[in-house]
Design a protein around this motif. Structure first.
Motif, PDB file in Angstrom:
ATOM      1  N   TYR B 100       5.815   0.811  -2.243  1.00  0.00           N
ATOM      2  CA  TYR B 100       5.296  -0.118  -3.543  1.00  0.00           C
ATOM      3  C   TYR B 100       6.493  -0.969  -4.106  1.00  0.00           C
ATOM      4  O   TYR B 100       6.312  -1.978  -4.404  1.00  0.00           O
ATOM      5  CB  TYR B 100       4.919   1.045  -4.626  1.00  0.00           C
ATOM      6  CG  TYR B 100       4.175   0.272  -5.783  1.00  0.00           C
ATOM      7  CD1 TYR B 100       4.333   0.566  -7.070  1.00  0.00           C
ATOM      8  CD2 TYR B 100       2.988  -0.269  -5.713  1.00  0.00           C
ATOM      9  CE1 TYR B 100       3.829   0.071  -8.167  1.00  0.00           C
ATOM     10  CE2 TYR B 100       2.304  -1.036  -6.389  1.00  0.00           C
ATOM     11  CZ  TYR B 100       2.625  -0.612  -7.914  1.00  0.00           C
ATOM     12  OH  TYR B 100       2.146  -1.216  -9.064  1.00  0.00           O
ATOM     13  N   GLY B 105       9.666   5.811  -2.219  1.00  0.00           N
ATOM     14  CA  GLY B 105       9.208   6.729  -1.303  1.00  0.00           C
ATOM     15  C   GLY B 105       7.708   6.817  -1.075  1.00  0.00           C
ATOM     16  O   GLY B 105       7.337   7.689  -0.608  1.00  0.00           O
ATOM     17  N   TYR B 106       7.003   5.927  -1.466  1.00  0.00           N
ATOM     18  CA  TYR B 106       5.707   6.082  -1.682  1.00  0.00           C
ATOM     19  C   TYR B 106       4.768   4.671  -1.276  1.00  0.00           C
ATOM     20  O   TYR B 106       5.166   3.730  -1.875  1.00  0.00           O
ATOM     21  CB  TYR B 106       4.972   6.655  -2.913  1.00  0.00           C
ATOM     22  CG  TYR B 106       5.676   6.112  -3.944  1.00  0.00           C
ATOM     23  CD1 TYR B 106       5.417   4.986  -4.692  1.00  0.00           C
ATOM     24  CD2 TYR B 106       6.933   6.400  -4.792  1.00  0.00           C
ATOM     25  CE1 TYR B 106       5.817   4.277  -5.925  1.00  0.00           C
ATOM     26  CE2 TYR B 106       7.557   5.967  -5.709  1.00  0.00           C
ATOM     27  CZ  TYR B 106       7.127   4.949  -6.384  1.00  0.00           C
ATOM     28  OH  TYR B 106       7.815   4.316  -7.349  1.00  0.00           O
ATOM     29  N   PRO B 107       4.160   4.842  -0.396  1.00  0.00           N
ATOM     30  CA  PRO B 107       3.433   3.717   0.349  1.00  0.00           C
ATOM     31  C   PRO B 107       2.369   2.990  -0.637  1.00  0.00           C
ATOM     32  O   PRO B 107       1.662   3.776  -0.970  1.00  0.00           O
ATOM     33  CB  PRO B 107       2.754   4.311   1.612  1.00  0.00           C
ATOM     34  CG  PRO B 107       2.703   5.275   1.508  1.00  0.00           C
ATOM     35  CD  PRO B 107       3.787   5.945   0.627  1.00  0.00           C
ATOM     36  N   GLY B 108       2.721   1.866  -1.041  1.00  0.00           N
ATOM     37  CA  GLY B 108       1.928   1.302  -1.991  1.00  0.00           C
ATOM     38  C   GLY B 108       1.001   0.165  -1.391  1.00  0.00           C
ATOM     39  O   GLY B 108      -0.186  -0.219  -2.162  1.00  0.00           O
ATOM     40  N   TRP B 110      -1.510  -0.802   2.192  1.00  0.00           N
ATOM     41  CA  TRP B 110      -1.788  -0.183   3.367  1.00  0.00           C
ATOM     42  C   TRP B 110      -2.641  -1.408   4.313  1.00  0.00           C
ATOM     43  O   TRP B 110      -3.268  -2.095   3.569  1.00  0.00           O
ATOM     44  CB  TRP B 110      -2.546   1.078   3.236  1.00  0.00           C
ATOM     45  CG  TRP B 110      -1.972   2.088   2.379  1.00  0.00           C
ATOM     46  CD1 TRP B 110      -1.516   2.278   1.045  1.00  0.00           C
ATOM     47  CD2 TRP B 110      -1.780   3.347   3.081  1.00  0.00           C
ATOM     48  NE1 TRP B 110      -1.139   3.560   0.836  1.00  0.00           N
ATOM     49  CE2 TRP B 110      -1.084   4.310   2.083  1.00  0.00           C
ATOM     50  CE3 TRP B 110      -1.990   4.091   4.173  1.00  0.00           C
ATOM     51  CZ2 TRP B 110      -0.877   5.722   2.064  1.00  0.00           C
ATOM     52  CZ3 TRP B 110      -1.582   5.261   4.319  1.00  0.00           C
ATOM     53  CH2 TRP B 110      -1.179   6.325   3.303  1.00  0.00           C
TER      54      TRP B 110
END
Lengths: 111, 120
Positions: B100, B105-108, B110
């Protein structure tokens, strides 16, 4: 590896009611937890990061809370379009180290 | 806006190989590490691999280590996943994902995913 356990596996809620989804970590992940929504045939969508911060464009009815090992995603007034599978994800080993991990998901149904 | 598009999925026999590609647009590709995440039919999400900005920092899930190789081409705004010695349990939709924020560490973001089916 941190294991995330989500409960319940399936939740059935009436439109307008509150939905409460839980995510428990096998060890503390501080506030390094995110929530995603996935509808059938679609990629996941980021809802919440840092345990409680809404991503851009996410309606205010979605809220996250918790820290350490216990986390909650609350949908304050359920709408029909909220029918989906919800996943939590921890990223406590970030910057890139070992894997980040996902919970097994909670399927939210409209009653 | 951020756009990720995977390609290269298909049907392959056990022991075979496949190379997935992910074309990125709408952001400065070289500023972000990139990840592959997969989802077996009817199952949850499993992180597979990620690669740092320059391609020198790479991590793999234990389930694919030694069989899969991630790489990137910053000049072509693309990330790749070479999959060798494929097994039936590798059958899944494979998503390419971007964090993001550049350090998050978090996919924002896809892609739409590409289906890999390993079957004889």
């Amino acid at each position: 590896e941190v294991v995330l356990t989500q409960s319940p596996a399936t939740l059935s809620v009436s439109p307008g009611d509150r939905a409460t989804l839980s995510c428990r970590a096998s060890q503390s992940v501080s506030s390094n937890l995110a929530w995603y929504q996935q509808k059938p045939g679609q990629a996941p969508r980021l809802l919440i990061y840092g345990a409680s911060t809404r991503a851009t464009g996410i309606p205010a009815r979605f809220s996250g809370s918790g820290s350490g090992t216990e986390f909650t995603l609350t949908i304050s007034s359920l709408q029909s379009e909220d029918c989906a599978v919800y996943y939590c994800q921890q990223y406590n080993n970030w910057p890139p180290g070992r894997a980040y991990t996902f919970g097994q998901g909670t399927k939210l149904e409209i009653k | 806006q951020v756009h990720l598009e995977e390609s290269g999925g298909g049907l392959v026999k056990p022991g075979g190989s496949l190379r997935l590609s992910c074309a990125a647009s709408g952001f400065t590709f070289s500023d972000y590490y990139m990840s592959w995440i997969r989802q077996a039919p009817g199952k949850g999400l499993e992180w597979v691999s990620h690669i740092g900005h320059s391609g020198t920092t790479i991590y793999y899930a234990d389930s694919v280590k030694g069989r899969f190789t991630i790489s990137r081409d910053n000049a072509k705004n693309s990330v790749f996943l070479q999959m060798n010695s494929l097994r039936p349990e590798d059958t899944a939709v494979y998503y390419c994902a971007r964090p993001y924020f550049d350090t998050s560490g978090y996919p924002g973001y896809w892609g739409q995913g590409t289906l890999v089916t390993v079957s004889s």
